[in-house]
Design a protein around this motif. Sequence first.
Motif, PDB file in Angstrom:
ATOM      1  N   GLN A 179      45.921  35.992  46.732  1.00  0.00           N
ATOM      2  CA  GLN A 179      46.095  36.405  45.347  1.00  0.00           C
ATOM      3  C   GLN A 179      47.352  37.251  45.152  1.00  0.00           C
ATOM      4  O   GLN A 179      47.970  37.213  44.090  1.00  0.00           O
ATOM      5  CB  GLN A 179      44.864  37.164  44.854  1.00  0.00           C
ATOM      6  CG  GLN A 179      43.664  36.282  44.610  1.00  0.00           C
ATOM      7  CD  GLN A 179      43.981  35.149  43.656  1.00  0.00           C
ATOM      8  OE1 GLN A 179      44.546  35.367  42.576  1.00  0.00           O
ATOM      9  NE2 GLN A 179      43.627  33.924  44.029  1.00  0.00           N
TER      10      GLN A 179
ATOM     11  N   SER B 251      49.902  35.987  42.410  1.00  0.00           N
ATOM     12  CA  SER B 251      50.327  36.868  41.325  1.00  0.00           C
ATOM     13  C   SER B 251      51.833  37.110  41.362  1.00  0.00           C
ATOM     14  O   SER B 251      52.488  37.151  40.317  1.00  0.00           O
ATOM     15  CB  SER B 251      49.576  38.201  41.408  1.00  0.00           C
ATOM     16  OG  SER B 251      49.791  38.831  42.659  1.00  0.00           O
TER      17      SER B 251
ATOM     18  N   VAL C 154      42.929  32.787  40.036  1.00  0.00           N
ATOM     19  CA  VAL C 154      41.906  33.593  40.707  1.00  0.00           C
ATOM     20  C   VAL C 154      40.642  32.791  40.992  1.00  0.00           C
ATOM     21  O   VAL C 154      40.001  32.969  42.041  1.00  0.00           O
ATOM     22  CB  VAL C 154      41.579  34.839  39.867  1.00  0.00           C
ATOM     23  CG1 VAL C 154      40.388  35.595  40.444  1.00  0.00           C
ATOM     24  CG2 VAL C 154      42.779  35.762  39.784  1.00  0.00           C
TER      25      VAL C 154
END
Length: 241
Positions: A149, A153, A99
């Motif tokens: 992201q 993820s 992140v």
Amino acid sequence: MKSFSISRVAHYARYHYSVTRFNYLSYILAMIALPTLFGILSKNLYTAKEMLIPIYIFAGVAMAVATTRTMRGRGTKIMDGVLPVTAAERHVFNVVNLVVVYPVLFAIVAAVALGIVSVFNKVSISFGEAYALLAEDTLLEWTAYVFVQIGCSTALLINLLARRSLILAYMIAFFGSQALLVLFFFGMEWLSDNVEFSWSFNPTDAEMDAIKCTLKTIFCMIPVAIYTLCYVVLRKRQVKW
């Protein structure tokens, strides 16, 4: 070790980077080399800038692989498994690495690549203008950040779920996602051919703003939900690598 410790997270990060530094270095060099090569060949900063955008999107997969390398590697997973660090502390490092560290690292990589190409640039654009355009389109664009992201993820989740063959796991995930897209497409086509829809909803400006806000919130919550699922998987799998 029931309590959470930022100090242990920092120690784990130091261990991780010291063990995998050459992997990160190879990824960094590859991210710099590709846009730099095409930018120099075309003598155009625009070419390097445009190539950096897909690199930013897809290099998150490589970053996720590097993030879990000490947990999955044959020569490191035993050592990693006996480190005095909890699953929550590992997860915090994983999330911060993807992140925070990854976007910052890519911003530096982009600056280096554009800086090198600017020496050979033959078009009327400066390094500052090219970097500002990249920042506006990608680095500082929230939709691009959230989209990246989601990819990071998802890649992290695949790395945590995969048993042995990581390549096979990615292939299954890729073809599975393509199959779902095909089913969704044919499903929507079937609905449009067999079901008559009557739309009588005429939202006001306030209702449209509320709908947009809701959709944005859902979009932003997708990586949050996947990262949360990653923590659940990590707790279950931590001693089963």
